[in-house]
Each structure stands twice: as C-alpha cells, then as structure tokens.
Design a protein around this motif. Structure first.
Motif, PDB file in Angstrom:
ATOM      1  N   THR A 124      -9.106  10.429  11.437  1.00 20.31           N
ATOM      2  CA  THR A 124      -7.693  10.446  11.057  1.00 20.31           C
ATOM      3  C   THR A 124      -6.753  10.754  12.217  1.00 20.31           C
ATOM      4  O   THR A 124      -5.536  10.765  12.022  1.00 20.31           O
ATOM      5  CB  THR A 124      -7.465  11.484   9.943  1.00 20.31           C
ATOM      6  N   ASP A 127      -5.004   6.789  11.726  1.00 19.31           N
ATOM      7  CA  ASP A 127      -3.998   7.843  11.739  1.00 19.31           C
ATOM      8  C   ASP A 127      -2.851   7.519  10.784  1.00 19.31           C
ATOM      9  O   ASP A 127      -1.966   8.348  10.568  1.00 19.31           O
ATOM     10  CB  ASP A 127      -3.466   8.083  13.159  1.00 19.31           C
ATOM     11  N   ASP A 128      -2.875   6.336  10.205  1.00 24.61           N
ATOM     12  CA  ASP A 128      -1.912   5.932   9.182  1.00 24.61           C
ATOM     13  C   ASP A 128      -2.604   6.043   7.819  1.00 24.61           C
ATOM     14  O   ASP A 128      -3.573   5.343   7.537  1.00 24.61           O
ATOM     15  CB  ASP A 128      -1.464   4.490   9.433  1.00 24.61           C
ATOM     16  N   LYS A 129      -2.107   6.925   6.971  1.00 25.18           N
ATOM     17  CA  LYS A 129      -2.782   7.159   5.692  1.00 25.18           C
ATOM     18  C   LYS A 129      -2.764   5.936   4.788  1.00 25.18           C
ATOM     19  O   LYS A 129      -3.591   5.810   3.892  1.00 25.18           O
ATOM     20  CB  LYS A 129      -2.197   8.369   4.975  1.00 25.18           C
ATOM     21  N   ARG A 130      -1.842   5.001   5.045  1.00 30.80           N
ATOM     22  CA  ARG A 130      -1.837   3.763   4.263  1.00 30.80           C
ATOM     23  C   ARG A 130      -3.068   2.916   4.578  1.00 30.80           C
ATOM     24  O   ARG A 130      -3.619   2.260   3.682  1.00 30.80           O
ATOM     25  CB  ARG A 130      -0.545   2.980   4.539  1.00 30.80           C
ATOM     26  N   ARG A 155      -5.956   4.206   5.533  1.00 31.23           N
ATOM     27  CA  ARG A 155      -7.083   4.891   4.893  1.00 31.23           C
ATOM     28  C   ARG A 155      -7.138   4.582   3.403  1.00 31.23           C
ATOM     29  O   ARG A 155      -8.205   4.314   2.846  1.00 31.23           O
ATOM     30  CB  ARG A 155      -6.980   6.406   5.125  1.00 31.23           C
ATOM     31  N   GLU A 156      -5.976   4.586   2.749  1.00 32.57           N
ATOM     32  CA  GLU A 156      -5.956   4.261   1.323  1.00 32.57           C
ATOM     33  C   GLU A 156      -6.409   2.821   1.093  1.00 32.57           C
ATOM     34  O   GLU A 156      -7.132   2.525   0.129  1.00 32.57           O
ATOM     35  CB  GLU A 156      -4.558   4.468   0.743  1.00 32.57           C
ATOM     36  N   TRP A 213      -9.971  15.714  10.610  1.00 29.83           N
ATOM     37  CA  TRP A 213      -8.974  16.167   9.632  1.00 29.83           C
ATOM     38  C   TRP A 213      -8.519  17.552  10.053  1.00 29.83           C
ATOM     39  O   TRP A 213      -9.258  18.528   9.915  1.00 29.83           O
ATOM     40  CB  TRP A 213      -9.597  16.162   8.244  1.00 29.83           C
ATOM     41  N   GLU A 248      -5.622  11.190   0.747  1.00 27.24           N
ATOM     42  CA  GLU A 248      -5.402  10.790   2.138  1.00 27.24           C
ATOM     43  C   GLU A 248      -6.459  11.283   3.116  1.00 27.24           C
ATOM     44  O   GLU A 248      -6.257  11.283   4.329  1.00 27.24           O
ATOM     45  CB  GLU A 248      -4.033  11.292   2.610  1.00 27.24           C
ATOM     46  N   GLY A 277     -10.318  11.445   5.119  1.00 25.66           N
ATOM     47  CA  GLY A 277     -10.988  10.494   5.991  1.00 25.66           C
ATOM     48  C   GLY A 277     -12.386  10.111   5.553  1.00 25.66           C
ATOM     49  O   GLY A 277     -13.019   9.265   6.199  1.00 25.66           O
TER      50      GLY A 277
END
Length: 527
Positions: free
Chosen positions: A298, A304-307, A309-310, A450, A485, A487
């Motif tokens: 992450t 590093d963009d949680k979008r 990861r989702e 994280w 959010e 990893g």
C-alpha cells in the motif's frame, strides 16, 4: 505459533534424512480439552488402551532436535507436544485455552498478570513449578539464541516478573496487554525443567511434563515415546508413539497404504480426493488452516491508491481460485484473516466479483490499462496455479498481470520489501497476533506496508480494553477498515489434510494445524 510459509515436502525418501515442512476472559479456569470434534467421538467405538501408533511427517534431516524451544517444523511441533506442555494453547477458534496454567487474571491496568499453575509433574516425578516457568521463558528470551518464541514473549519484563509461590507467578508487562494469554500459547513456548538446557541433554534424555515420555531419538529418522501414566490430563490411550520421517508426500501415502505407518501428515488435495472414496485409508480435513491471499503493497504505485486496491478485490473470483488452485479443498475468503476465529468480523458482506465496478474504479484512478507484476513461486502448494487464474481474471478487467516466479529458497525474504503484488499465505494464529505482527507501523513482517497511526491506536485501545465485548467491537472496527482499504486480498482458506489407517480413532476433525487438538496423539487410539 505461526508461519506464513507452510511449504510442502519436496525431498525424497521414506525415513529420509533431509527436507523440511515449516509451519506460528480475563480470569479463566479450566481443564484439558477444547471440545473439538473427534473421529468416532460420538460413535460406538470405545477407546482402547495399548499399541504403538506410527506417524509420518516431513522432517528436517540430521539437524533435527528435541529441544522444544527450537521447534520450527511441523514434525518438531508434534514431537514437542507429545513430550512437553505450554501454559496455554489455542482452541479451534484460536482463543487461548488453559494448559499448565490453571488460572490467569490481570490487574485493572492489564500490565500485570497472575498465573496459577495446575498440579502437574515432570516425567521424573518432580512437580512443575513457577521456577521452571521463569527458567523456560528466560531461556527462550535469551537474545543470543534463535528461539522462535522469543518475539512472542517480548511484552514480558522478565527481570521484574517473579514467583509468588511454588505454583504462582506474577508477570510484569511492558505495556497493557489484554490478550496476554495468547503469549502463553505462543508457538514453541514450552515449559522445561529448571536447568534443562545447561547440559545439552534434550536429545539424549529429555524430560517434560507432556503425555508421552522419551524412549529414543535418531535425528532425521525416528523418535519413540511411551505413555506417561501420571499425566495431569489423563494417561494416553496409546502405549507408544513413534514419529518417522518421510519427506515426499507420496512416500507418506505409500507407507500408510502399505501398513508401515498409521498416520500421514500433510496430504495434497488431489491425493485426498483420489483415496477418499476407496475406503483403504481415512481422510481428515482440518478446516481454515491456511489463509490464501494476494498481498498488495500500500506504500507504492499502483496500490498506494485505495481505488486500485478495491478494484483488485472486485476482480477476484474466489470460487474459481479455490476450485482451481486448491482443487476445491478450502473455503472462499472475504479479504479478512481468521475466518471462524475469535473476533472475526463475520457480519460483513461476502465480496463477489464485479468486473464493471472494478473497471470503473481503475478509470477513476487513471489506471485503465494497468500493468503489474505478480510475484509467485512453487514454495507453497497452489501459488503458481492461483497466480495464473488471477492473471486471467484481471485480463477481463483490462489489467495486464505478468507472473514472475521466484526462488523457493528466498521467496519469503524477497517479497517482504520488494515488488508490489505477491502470492501469500499464513497458518493459524489469533487475529490479534496477525494484526500485531503484520499490520502495525512497526510490525516486523508488514508485507502490505500498511502503516497508519490511527490504526495503531485502535490496536492499542483493544489491548487496553478490559471488557471483552468492548474489545471485540474495537477489533471489528479494525477489520472494517481493512475490508474497505487494506492490502490483503484474502481469497480463500485451505484445508489441512491428514491420512489415517482405518483403525485409528479419536483424531480431531475441527482443529486447524498448530492448535491444541492438532497432532493430539494422547487422545488417539487404535481400534
């Protein structure tokens, strides 16, 4: 008690000399046993006394030892469990269950815990005392030794901790620790007699307080133990227990089929399926023993963009991964560690594949034609297969994944800090331990990188919360954050599979590997 590796046996030879298979209420009283379901426990089969059971495990060659504090392999752990006790051990839900500790209770600030030992004796008749416990823990904590449980005992100030009587101990902690019983149950935290390690006699005539006493040991080949009739939790049914080394899975299965052993540890799903309906051997599946995941770092692009990861959470078809990579021998995951364990947030919706939503999230993040490398290795069963399946799933969302196969010897060290996406797995451990070891800013095995101070604060809040229901609520808040959010893309939980002769009864059927009732040979009998 954990090891994220769980590698399978990969060297040849029954009775071989080389190879490895690695594995890590505030006041409570109780006796032995965790209520785990056992084969024939509710049937007509009555336990019979006598006989020798031969159990085949993958071993560690000529370097094997019976020193329980050096236990690292599954074979080591099983031998140690036969001969020694811990103060506590993990139940099927990974909550700490009392063993040599009859009772534990904390002060109001949770930084001092008083332990009362049950009445138990070592194999030479000496009572197990507070002095033995403090000696054992101080030996484990020696910074000059490579004892695996040392990190688990770190919260204890062993200089300040003291005996309060022959069977009483006050542990002084460095900080509030509501889950301190987990420390007592740590992998390798066995109690040995005071002074036991001084003469290096663990492999010659070791003395423990467990259900079986030492008879003989040949490193890399076999170890024989005999029933200890005065065991505090009741004498074993078996007269003798022998561990034999068979590094190849095929060697263990053939030995079982040929009547050379009665118990074979760690079978692969294909083998289990092939033999399950034939009736020659029994197949035992220990559910939820190994988490299966992809690990996203992450702290670096693109994760590093949680979008992003989702989006990856939504790319995964978990059923296909379980069916293809585990041959169906497991259950789907929901991006949270510890399915079925104490504190698991089972109220969150099961995540399903949603390629349209994944593509939309990638577009929002400016990553419509994302290319990423997925590190994998044959170091663990199913890794290569899972990587290929996920690569094909990602392609449907417009993501190009290049699978890079790494060295089995260095894979776990390589992926800790390098790359951005990798295959990952973990053995059984409490959810609290998973968080403390992998998800805090200063965690030593923080593979997802994280690092969030507010998350660290939630963990400290949980550890400082005396009321269990309130503590569970904090754990749920942490898990909701990780679900949204985090990893770890946790797609499944693999079964751990055992094979037994048809006359072997009493094997636990609901105990994840490395918990109290796994390899619990004092409760097994030969019909």
């Amino acid at each position: 008690m954990h090891d994220e590796r769980f590698p399978g046996p990969h060297r040849r030879g029954f009775l071989a000399a080389t190879g490895a298979a690695t594995l890590g209420a505030l006041a409570l009283t109780g006796c032995g046993g965790s209520g785990t379901e056992r084969s024939d426990a509710k049937g007509d089969s009555t336990p019979r006394r006598g006989g020798r059971l031969r159990a085949a495990f993958a071993g560690g060659g000529g370097s094997e030892t019976l020193d329980p504090h050096l236990a690292n392999l599954f074979a080591d752990a099983a031998r140690a469990k036969a001969q020694y006790d811990k103060l506590a051990d993990y139940g099927a839900d990974l909550s700490a269950q009392p063993r040599l500790a009859e009772k534990w209770e904390a002060n109001k600030t949770l930084d001092r815990w008083r332990i009362t030992l049950r009445r138990a004796t070592f194999h030479d008749g000496r009572p197990v005392t507070a002095a033995d416990v403090l000696y054992s823990y101080r030996r484990i904590a020696d910074p000059g030794q490579a004892f695996r449980a040392r990190a688990s005992l770190e919260p204890i100030d062993l200089d300040a901790s003291r005996a309060t009587g022959e069977r009483g101990i006050e542990f002084v902690l460095k900080r509030p620790t509501a889950e301190f019983p987990n420390v007592l149950a740590a992998f390798g935290a066995y109690i040995v007699p005071e002074g036991a390690g001084a003469a290096g006699g663990f492999d010659k005539k070791p003395i423990g307080s467990g259900p079986f006493r030492f008879v003989s040991f040949t490193p890399g080949r076999s170890a024989v133990f005999r029933r200890y009739d005065d065991y505090w939790d009741g004498a074993p049914h078996l007269e003798e227990l022998e561990f034999v080394v068979a590094n190849e899975e095929s060697a263990r299965v053939n030995a079982l089929l040929g009547g050379q052993v009665e118990y074979a540890h760690e079978l692969n799903p294909t083998t289990a399926r092939a033999h399950e309906s034939r009736g020659q051997i029994g197949i035992v599946r220990l559910r939820n023993s190994a988490m299966q995941a992809f690990c996203m770092k992450t702290d670096r692009a693109p994760f590093d963009d949680k979008r992003v990861r989702e989006a990856f959470f939504l790319i995964a078809d978990r059923e296909e991964l379980v069916d293809g990579a585990l041959s169906g021998a497991g259950t789907v995951g929901n991006d949270l560690f510890g399915k079925g364990y104490e504190y698991y947030a089972d109220g969150l919706p099961q995540r399903e594949q949603d390629l349209d939503r994944a593509r939309a999230l990638l577009k929002q993040a400016g990553a419509e034609k994302l290319k990423v490398t997925l590190d994998a290795s044959a170091v663990a069963a199913g890794f290569v297969e899972a990587a290929g399946i996920f690569r094909d799933q990602a392609k449907k969302a417009g993501v190009t994944i290049e699978v890079k196969l790494g060295s089995k010897d260095s894979y776990w060290a390589d992926i800790l800090d390098n790359g951005s996406l990798c295959c990952y797995r973990s053995g059984a451990m409490p959810i609290e331990a998973h968080i403390s070891q992998r998800l805090l800013t200063d965690s030593t095995t923080n593979a997802t990188k994280w690092k969030h101070k507010d998350f660290d604060a939630l963990y400290q809040q949980a550890q400082s919360t005396r009321d269990k229901a309130e503590r569970a609520a904090v754990h749920e808040r942490m898990q909701r954050r990780l679900y949204a959010e985090g990893g770890f893309l946790i797609w499944g939980f693999a079964d751990w599979i055992l094979g037994t002769a048809r006359n072997v009864k009493g094997v636990a059927t609901e105990a994840p590997a490395n918990t109290l009732d796994w390899a619990r040979f004092d409760k097994v009998w030969l019909a």
